[in-house]
Design a protein around this motif. Sequence first.
Motif, mmCIF file in Angstrom:
data_model
loop_
_atom_site.group_PDB
_atom_site.id
_atom_site.type_symbol
_atom_site.label_atom_id
_atom_site.label_comp_id
_atom_site.label_asym_id
_atom_site.label_seq_id
_atom_site.Cartn_x
_atom_site.Cartn_y
_atom_site.Cartn_z
ATOM 1 N N GLN A 2 36.027 44.038 50.790
ATOM 2 C CA GLN A 2 35.775 42.600 50.772
ATOM 3 C C GLN A 2 35.212 42.153 49.431
ATOM 4 N N LEU A 3 34.299 42.935 48.868
ATOM 5 C CA LEU A 3 33.749 42.599 47.552
ATOM 6 C C LEU A 3 34.839 42.633 46.485
ATOM 7 N N ALA A 4 35.692 43.650 46.542
ATOM 8 C CA ALA A 4 36.763 43.767 45.551
ATOM 9 C C ALA A 4 37.734 42.607 45.653
ATOM 10 N N CYS A 5 38.093 42.222 46.879
ATOM 11 C CA CYS A 5 39.021 41.101 47.066
ATOM 12 C C CYS A 5 38.414 39.795 46.572
ATOM 13 N N LEU A 6 37.102 39.639 46.778
ATOM 14 C CA LEU A 6 36.431 38.424 46.305
ATOM 15 C C LEU A 6 36.440 38.366 44.787
ATOM 16 N N VAL A 7 36.136 39.497 44.138
ATOM 17 C CA VAL A 7 36.115 39.560 42.669
ATOM 18 C C VAL A 7 37.504 39.301 42.095
ATOM 19 N N ASP A 8 38.529 39.860 42.735
ATOM 20 C CA ASP A 8 39.895 39.736 42.220
ATOM 21 C C ASP A 8 40.587 38.445 42.643
ATOM 22 N N GLY A 9 39.925 37.640 43.480
ATOM 23 C CA GLY A 9 40.497 36.370 43.902
ATOM 24 C C GLY A 9 41.590 36.502 44.942
ATOM 25 N N PHE A 10 41.576 37.610 45.716
ATOM 26 C CA PHE A 10 42.622 37.833 46.708
ATOM 27 C C PHE A 10 42.288 37.233 48.069
#
Length: 397
Positions: free
Chosen positions: A13-21
Amino acid sequence: MEGPFSGHLTPAQLACLVDGFEGPAEAFTSLLHLRLCRSCRARLINEFPADGPELVHRFNLECDLQHPFSAPDARSAPRGVQGQPQAAISAGLEVWATVAEVIADELVAAPSLEKELERVAPVRQHLALEARRYKTLGFAIHLLSRSSALWNERPSESCRLAQLALAIVLKLERSDYPSGLRADIECKTLAYLGNSLRLTGKLHEAEIKLRAALNGLKRGTGDLRLRARVVELLAELLRDQRRFSQALARASEARELYKMNADIRKAAVMGAVSASILGEKGDTAGAVRALQTLVSGVPRSVMGETVYWIARQNLCHSLVENNQLWEARGELHDVKRWARRTGKPVIRARALWVAAQLEAREGDSRGATLRLEKVRDIFLSHGLPYDAALACLDLAA
């Protein structure tokens, strides 16, 4: 507690938030969780050192949410809010979780509502807002976000969008949202509308809106960062009105509020604002000292790229005004290169303005004139008459 706040955010979830996904609804829920959860904020910063701090700053995640009820709503707050701290936190989280789900859905619908509203003649748009589907806090927040993004490029359009956002907030049903949250958004909208008016040169109207925002804060949640933001914009207005003592006092107040919230980046911004007030006041040596201390004393990674380069540009201008032309020339080379990289005409125009002032001090009146004419035209084409007028004053000189 069950629901979106029952556990911590996963690494995915953190990665998707950072990458704008993430979609708008998922992103809203994740950002709200981060604002409530210091542990997940720390993970975001530590696991994503390049983008995490920027997200924390951009979305105001370091400001802990207080209970969303203002005093009139205290009687309707869940039992236990006035009791043990943990009970108050749990009750507050439940309320915010419910509100977050509602606003997340409203934010998803907001772009379509904006396109629908754009098909209505501008003179009739305020009448169209009487339709129930437009009267949502999510739509107002969407318009307000669009408005603030246009401050430096198209302030007249920014002003129009902020006026629509304010009209929506004032039409909201009182029972639909916690009054503290609604009051916060109303104050923020008034402040952002005031700043748009300032940028279009309507300083008296801007002050009315900003004073109304400041006075309305007592009806909100008590968010200190919101107060700091309103005071910050008021300081910039007072500077433009040449009320320098009041402007410096307000800038100092905003800086202390940001420090209380451990927001070093915004505190650095207020250092730059204070320096600009000193420069406008005529204390160019003081402005140079303040900006040199800021640039050397706050790490660039903490300050952020935009704040860092704006501080460098302001330092270059102050060096010119203080007749430290050799030092100014060294600063200007890097500032102009940054301005070109942004690809934004108004930012390039401001760097070009400093270059023109430097050339005028060095005796190249022809080169300065050509650059100032270009600067004036860019400002006028982007609806910045106040800045265009200031450029014209330099051109006349």
